[in-house]
Design a protein around this motif. Structure first.
Motif, PDB file in Angstrom:
ATOM      1  N   ALA A 123       1.462   8.666   6.080  1.00 36.75           N
ATOM      2  CA  ALA A 123       1.563   8.602   7.538  1.00 36.75           C
ATOM      3  C   ALA A 123       3.012   8.716   7.995  1.00 36.75           C
ATOM      4  N   LEU A 124       3.939   8.241   7.185  1.00 36.46           N
ATOM      5  CA  LEU A 124       5.354   8.349   7.526  1.00 36.46           C
ATOM      6  C   LEU A 124       5.888   9.765   7.280  1.00 36.46           C
ATOM      7  N   LYS A 125       5.359  10.444   6.270  1.00 40.08           N
ATOM      8  CA  LYS A 125       5.876  11.771   5.900  1.00 40.08           C
ATOM      9  C   LYS A 125       5.097  12.919   6.530  1.00 40.08           C
ATOM     10  N   TYR A 126       3.775  12.759   6.652  1.00 44.85           N
ATOM     11  CA  TYR A 126       2.916  13.855   7.131  1.00 44.85           C
ATOM     12  C   TYR A 126       1.992  13.372   8.253  1.00 44.85           C
ATOM     13  N   PRO A 127       2.520  12.935   9.385  1.00 50.99           N
ATOM     14  CA  PRO A 127       1.654  12.365  10.421  1.00 50.99           C
ATOM     15  C   PRO A 127       0.903  13.395  11.265  1.00 50.99           C
ATOM     16  N   ASP A 128       1.315  14.652  11.207  1.00 54.04           N
ATOM     17  CA  ASP A 128       0.859  15.623  12.211  1.00 54.04           C
ATOM     18  C   ASP A 128      -0.636  15.909  12.187  1.00 54.04           C
ATOM     19  N   HIS A 129      -1.275  15.817  11.020  1.00 51.59           N
ATOM     20  CA  HIS A 129      -2.689  16.183  10.923  1.00 51.59           C
ATOM     21  C   HIS A 129      -3.617  14.974  10.983  1.00 51.59           C
ATOM     22  N   LEU A 130      -3.042  13.799  11.163  1.00 54.79           N
ATOM     23  CA  LEU A 130      -3.829  12.571  11.148  1.00 54.79           C
ATOM     24  C   LEU A 130      -4.310  12.179  12.539  1.00 54.79           C
ATOM     25  N   LYS A 131      -5.509  11.605  12.573  1.00 51.31           N
ATOM     26  CA  LYS A 131      -6.045  11.037  13.814  1.00 51.31           C
ATOM     27  C   LYS A 131      -5.949   9.516  13.797  1.00 51.31           C
ATOM     28  N   GLY A 132      -5.973   8.935  12.605  1.00 52.04           N
ATOM     29  CA  GLY A 132      -5.866   7.495  12.454  1.00 52.04           C
ATOM     30  C   GLY A 132      -5.834   7.150  10.979  1.00 52.04           C
ATOM     31  N   ILE A 133      -5.425   5.908  10.662  1.00 51.45           N
ATOM     32  CA  ILE A 133      -5.343   5.497   9.263  1.00 51.45           C
ATOM     33  C   ILE A 133      -5.985   4.122   9.089  1.00 51.45           C
ATOM     34  N   ILE A 134      -6.478   3.896   7.876  1.00 49.98           N
ATOM     35  CA  ILE A 134      -7.057   2.605   7.509  1.00 49.98           C
ATOM     36  C   ILE A 134      -6.373   2.137   6.228  1.00 49.98           C
ATOM     37  N   ILE A 135      -5.683   1.016   6.313  1.00 50.38           N
ATOM     38  CA  ILE A 135      -5.018   0.412   5.158  1.00 50.38           C
ATOM     39  C   ILE A 135      -5.904  -0.740   4.691  1.00 50.38           C
ATOM     40  N   SER A 136      -6.527  -0.557   3.548  1.00 53.09           N
ATOM     41  CA  SER A 136      -7.496  -1.525   3.044  1.00 53.09           C
ATOM     42  C   SER A 136      -6.889  -2.296   1.873  1.00 53.09           C
ATOM     43  N   SER A 137      -6.670  -3.599   2.079  1.00 57.92           N
ATOM     44  CA  SER A 137      -6.182  -4.482   1.014  1.00 57.92           C
ATOM     45  C   SER A 137      -4.861  -4.006   0.412  1.00 57.92           C
ATOM     46  N   MET A 138      -3.871  -3.794   1.282  1.00 51.58           N
ATOM     47  CA  MET A 138      -2.549  -3.439   0.769  1.00 51.58           C
ATOM     48  C   MET A 138      -1.470  -3.954   1.690  1.00 51.58           C
ATOM     49  N   THR A 139      -0.392  -4.458   1.092  1.00 46.42           N
ATOM     50  CA  THR A 139       0.774  -4.906   1.832  1.00 46.42           C
ATOM     51  C   THR A 139       1.700  -3.722   2.099  1.00 46.42           C
ATOM     52  N   ASP A 140       2.789  -3.989   2.827  1.00 49.83           N
ATOM     53  CA  ASP A 140       3.816  -2.970   3.018  1.00 49.83           C
ATOM     54  C   ASP A 140       5.013  -3.206   2.102  1.00 49.83           C
ATOM     55  N   ASN A 141       4.893  -4.185   1.214  1.00 53.03           N
ATOM     56  CA  ASN A 141       5.945  -4.428   0.225  1.00 53.03           C
ATOM     57  C   ASN A 141       5.352  -5.224  -0.942  1.00 53.03           C
ATOM     58  N   ILE A 142       5.953  -5.060  -2.109  1.00 51.81           N
ATOM     59  CA  ILE A 142       5.412  -5.680  -3.312  1.00 51.81           C
ATOM     60  C   ILE A 142       5.863  -7.129  -3.453  1.00 51.81           C
ATOM     61  N   ASP A 143       7.035  -7.471  -2.945  1.00 53.78           N
ATOM     62  CA  ASP A 143       7.544  -8.838  -3.129  1.00 53.78           C
ATOM     63  C   ASP A 143       6.603  -9.884  -2.544  1.00 53.78           C
ATOM     64  N   GLU A 144       6.069  -9.643  -1.334  1.00 54.80           N
ATOM     65  CA  GLU A 144       5.162 -10.616  -0.727  1.00 54.80           C
ATOM     66  C   GLU A 144       3.846 -10.693  -1.490  1.00 54.80           C
ATOM     67  N   TYR A 145       3.422  -9.583  -2.048  1.00 54.34           N
ATOM     68  CA  TYR A 145       2.236  -9.582  -2.909  1.00 54.34           C
ATOM     69  C   TYR A 145       2.482 -10.426  -4.152  1.00 54.34           C
ATOM     70  N   MET A 146       3.648 -10.253  -4.763  1.00 55.20           N
ATOM     71  CA  MET A 146       3.972 -11.015  -5.965  1.00 55.20           C
ATOM     72  C   MET A 146       4.051 -12.511  -5.669  1.00 55.20           C
ATOM     73  N   GLU A 147       4.614 -12.862  -4.513  1.00 50.52           N
ATOM     74  CA  GLU A 147       4.659 -14.277  -4.113  1.00 50.52           C
ATOM     75  C   GLU A 147       3.249 -14.843  -3.993  1.00 50.52           C
ATOM     76  N   ASN A 148       2.350 -14.044  -3.438  1.00 51.08           N
ATOM     77  CA  ASN A 148       0.979 -14.512  -3.232  1.00 51.08           C
ATOM     78  C   ASN A 148       0.226 -14.667  -4.552  1.00 51.08           C
ATOM     79  N   ILE A 149       0.373 -13.701  -5.452  1.00 46.82           N
ATOM     80  CA  ILE A 149      -0.353 -13.822  -6.722  1.00 46.82           C
ATOM     81  C   ILE A 149       0.225 -14.956  -7.571  1.00 46.82           C
ATOM     82  N   THR A 150       1.508 -15.257  -7.380  1.00 43.09           N
ATOM     83  CA  THR A 150       2.085 -16.423  -8.056  1.00 43.09           C
ATOM     84  C   THR A 150       1.447 -17.705  -7.539  1.00 43.09           C
ATOM     85  N   LYS A 151       1.270 -17.796  -6.210  1.00 44.52           N
ATOM     86  CA  LYS A 151       0.605 -18.963  -5.621  1.00 44.52           C
ATOM     87  C   LYS A 151      -0.838 -19.079  -6.101  1.00 44.52           C
ATOM     88  N   ILE A 152      -1.521 -17.955  -6.204  1.00 42.94           N
ATOM     89  CA  ILE A 152      -2.900 -17.957  -6.693  1.00 42.94           C
ATOM     90  C   ILE A 152      -2.957 -18.498  -8.115  1.00 42.94           C
TER      91      ILE A 152
END
Length: 304
Positions: A123-152
């Motif tokens: 979406a950041l590189k090729y937005p022109d042909h898109l009508k919408g996006i769905i981000i399913s179960s993903m963060t925008d950075n790995i560090d916060e994911y790693m913090e969460n799995i450590t807590k788990i």
């Protein structure tokens, strides 16, 4: 460019490798392209999407990324193939080549987990042909994911078990007891429903690709994905965006909420009793959220 056709189609990439694709409900009013997780996973949890979305007449296209089960698998013992294909930029450009070769335009892009990272990058590189996006179960950075799995891990295991896991990981010794402990996390946070329909007699995971990017399992990140961060950039995504998480999964819900506040036109939803694969764990709620999003965008009522 060949005309889109119903069912399975093998496409040849410009690099000479072949990808397995499938399109259901060709000619539907809405076009949806699905990106699987992993890396090294496959399309299979998207197989019922056309049926689930039939009331909206959605054309659903799936494909297995290079290195995945149904598509070509380069020899990743060769450094030249690692250098050429084992990086995020390759897989983002692969999405664009698939779009071109299948003739998709003004389409929605959905990505699960690793696929959700590709959605953000695309979406950041090729937005022109898109009508919408769905981000399913993903963060925008790995560090916060790693913090969460450590807590788990800290909440699920005793200090002795945690020490055992860390020792195994330090020694690269993924023995039977280690796998049993990780499987407990998989059953609680990844595949809560444990569906028989997508189980196989042998593993279909593209292990080399998965290990290179992720590590040994979902609850460690020792591969190339470590350090990935788009949190400073996602405000540039101007498309209608749905961010969907399971309420009991490996991704931190607080991050999903922040992402929805950062992307200008975004909505955050959660699926009760859903793990990382909440499209399987609680399909009725997951697809209700997805259909509502698509309907709202199509009718001009998406105001988030």
């Amino acid at each position: 460019m060949k005309a889109m056709r119903e069912g399975n189609t093998i496409i040849t990439l410009d690099n000479g490798y072949h990808l397995w694709t499938r399109t259901d409900n060709v000619g539907g009013d809405i076009q949806l392209l699905c990106l699987h997780g992993g890396p090294g996973g496959n399309h299979e949890y998207y197989e019922n999407f056309a049926e689930k979305l039939k009331d909206l007449n959605v054309q659903v296209t799936m494909y297995d990324q290079l290195g995945s089960w149904y598509s070509d698998q380069p020899d990743f013992t060769k450094q030249e193939n690692i250098d050429k294909f084992m990086h995020m930029e390759y897989f983002v450009d692969e999405v664009e080549e698939v779009r071109q070769k299948l003739g998709l335009d003004n389409f929605y892009l959905i990505g699960q987990s690793w696929g959700g990272a590709l959605v953000q990058e695309y979406a950041l590189k090729y937005p022109d042909h898109l009508k919408g996006i769905i981000i399913s179960s993903m963060t925008d950075n790995i560090d916060e994911y790693m913090e969460n799995i450590t807590k788990i891990r800290e909440s699920e295991f005793s200090p002795e078990e945690l020490a055992f896991l860390k020792d195994c990981e330090a020694k690269n010794d993924f023995n039977e007891r280690y796998e049993e402990l990780i499987e407990k996390l998989n059953k609680d946070y990844i595949d809560r429903k444990q569906p028989a329909a997508i189980s196989h007699l042998t593993s279909t995971m593209g292990v080399q690709v998965y290990n290179y990017f992720q590590g040994d399992n979902e609850f460690v990140v020792t591969g190339k994905l470590a350090g990935w961060d788009r949190s400073k950039d996602i405000h540039n995504i101007q498309l209608p965006t749905l961010i969907t998480y399971g309420e009991h999964e490996s991704m931190p819900l607080a991050t999903g909420k922040r992402m929805a506040e950062t992307i200008p036109h975004a909505r955050f939803v959660t699926t009760p009793n859903g793990g990382h694969h909440h499209m399987v764990d609680n399909a009725p709620v997951y697809f209700d959220h997805l259909m509502t999003f698509l309907k709202d965008v199509e009718t001009g009522n998406f105001n988030d």
